[in-house]
Write a protein that holds these residues in place. Sequence first.
Motif, short mmCIF file in Angstrom:
data_model
loop_
_atom_site.label_atom_id
_atom_site.label_comp_id
_atom_site.label_asym_id
_atom_site.label_seq_id
_atom_site.Cartn_x
_atom_site.Cartn_y
_atom_site.Cartn_z
N LYS A 58 23.71 8.69 41.55
CA LYS A 58 24.95 7.98 41.35
C LYS A 58 24.81 7.18 40.29
N ILE A 59 23.52 6.38 40.11
CA ILE A 59 23.28 5.63 38.94
C ILE A 59 23.16 6.44 37.95
N ARG A 60 22.43 7.40 37.82
CA ARG A 60 22.44 8.41 36.43
C ARG A 60 23.90 8.83 36.02
N ASP A 61 24.77 8.98 37.01
CA ASP A 61 26.21 9.37 36.54
C ASP A 61 26.93 8.06 35.87
N ILE A 62 26.59 7.01 36.37
CA ILE A 62 27.15 5.84 35.69
C ILE A 62 26.52 5.48 34.49
N MET A 63 25.21 5.40 34.30
CA MET A 63 24.28 5.56 33.06
C MET A 63 25.13 6.21 31.88
#
Length: 393
Positions: free
Chosen positions: A232-237
Amino acid sequence: MYNKRNISIIGGAGHVGFGLGLILSSKGFKVSLIDKHRANIKKINSGQVPFLEENSEKLLNKMIRSKRIYATNELNEVLKSKYIIVCIGTPINNKLNPSLTHFINFFYELKKFLNKNQIIIIRSSIYPGICNKIYKIISSKCKNLSYCPERIVQGKLILELPKLPQLVSGKSKTAILESSKLFKKVCKKIIHTKVIEAELVKLFSNAYRYINFSISNQFYMICQNQGINFFKIRDIMRDGYMRNANIPLSGFTAGPCLLKDTMQLSSFYNHKFLLGHSAMRINEGIPRFIINKLNKKYNLKNKTVGVLGLAFKSETDDIRDSLAIKLLKLLKSKKIKTLQSDEFYKNKDNIGKKDLIRKSDIIILSTPHKAYKKLKIGKNKILVDAWGLIDKG
Ligand SMILES: NC(=O)c1ccc[n+]([C@@H]2O[C@H](COP(=O)([O-])OP(=O)(O)OC[C@H]3O[C@@H](n4cnc5c(N)ncnc54)[C@H](O)[C@@H]3O)[C@@H](O)[C@H]2O)c1
């Protein structure tokens, strides 16, 4: 005996040599695949591809029918060839230094069959400076030594080679000219470099990829420790933010090339390649990290752990230096009950993927084969998915 249209490939029954031989034979050359691996020689000569290589089986059979390719273990077959391409393995030893003896000794053997008109092309990924050493060994018989490294992604050689620029470097003008002529028949573009430049381009490329993957693996570990979903963090990044567009997924970064070439480079730099060593500690540490995390939460002695996928990467049957195998060995060494499955790598201990899911309490997705993407894993099961293939959180 010697023929300008003949090519010998040493290590011709291996991953790099076989695909290259097929492509060259399809361009009208007569190719002898010279190898020590008798079982693979037999398979190739009977029209079977010894490992997964996309789009190769039909082509192999066509080339066998037109008598343009054959496999053999006779090194003296090189007497017939103008071009000799060397694709044998270049492993590292347990001290992480390149294990050069076999590679160098091979050229003493080869020298017996060389003449001054032949073109010797090294295609393996090598420790920088090795071409100069090899030149000293063979130059009294033949001065035409080139270094033209392979840069394809495993399993896709037939598809990728024609699209990639080919680096060509050499110790003589004839070597450079003739190697360029040869690769122009199969590659899109030729890039001329010095030998040392080509040696470093190859190792830097693999080390760069290896380090890049380790960044995401480290981020994954940080998230896991905090109970946060890395994917999820990677998607937001990456959402609308181009500077982060290329951040890779985490996963079991392994295989016969990336770690080995990072360590060849490190050895060349007196083992002071700090980024390379950190990347190795992170990537190779993934199986132990997963087991330690599980161990803290569950009594693993009472659980069955299913290792889903054994190959070192998706859509291949290759388990060389696979972290899935390392994980399996670690689990077994701790006397934890395991089950194993793979889509392509065959082993008598394997069971089907659905069976594995049904019979396991904990499922560790260790290879992201496409066939696993749509698997249904019940809420009563514990899933560890470092690739983010099934478990998007
Ligand atoms: N696999 C890849 O995708 C890839 C990509 C780029 C570069 N490379 C590099 O290419 C080289 C070969 O890699 P690979 O994956 O094809 O290895 P491989 O193990 O699949 O093939 C090597 C072959 O060489 C044969 N061999 C070894 N010593 C021999 C000898 N003395 N005489 C005859 N045959 C011999 C082996 O039997 C084997 O079949 C390595 O340096 C590797 O780092 C590999």
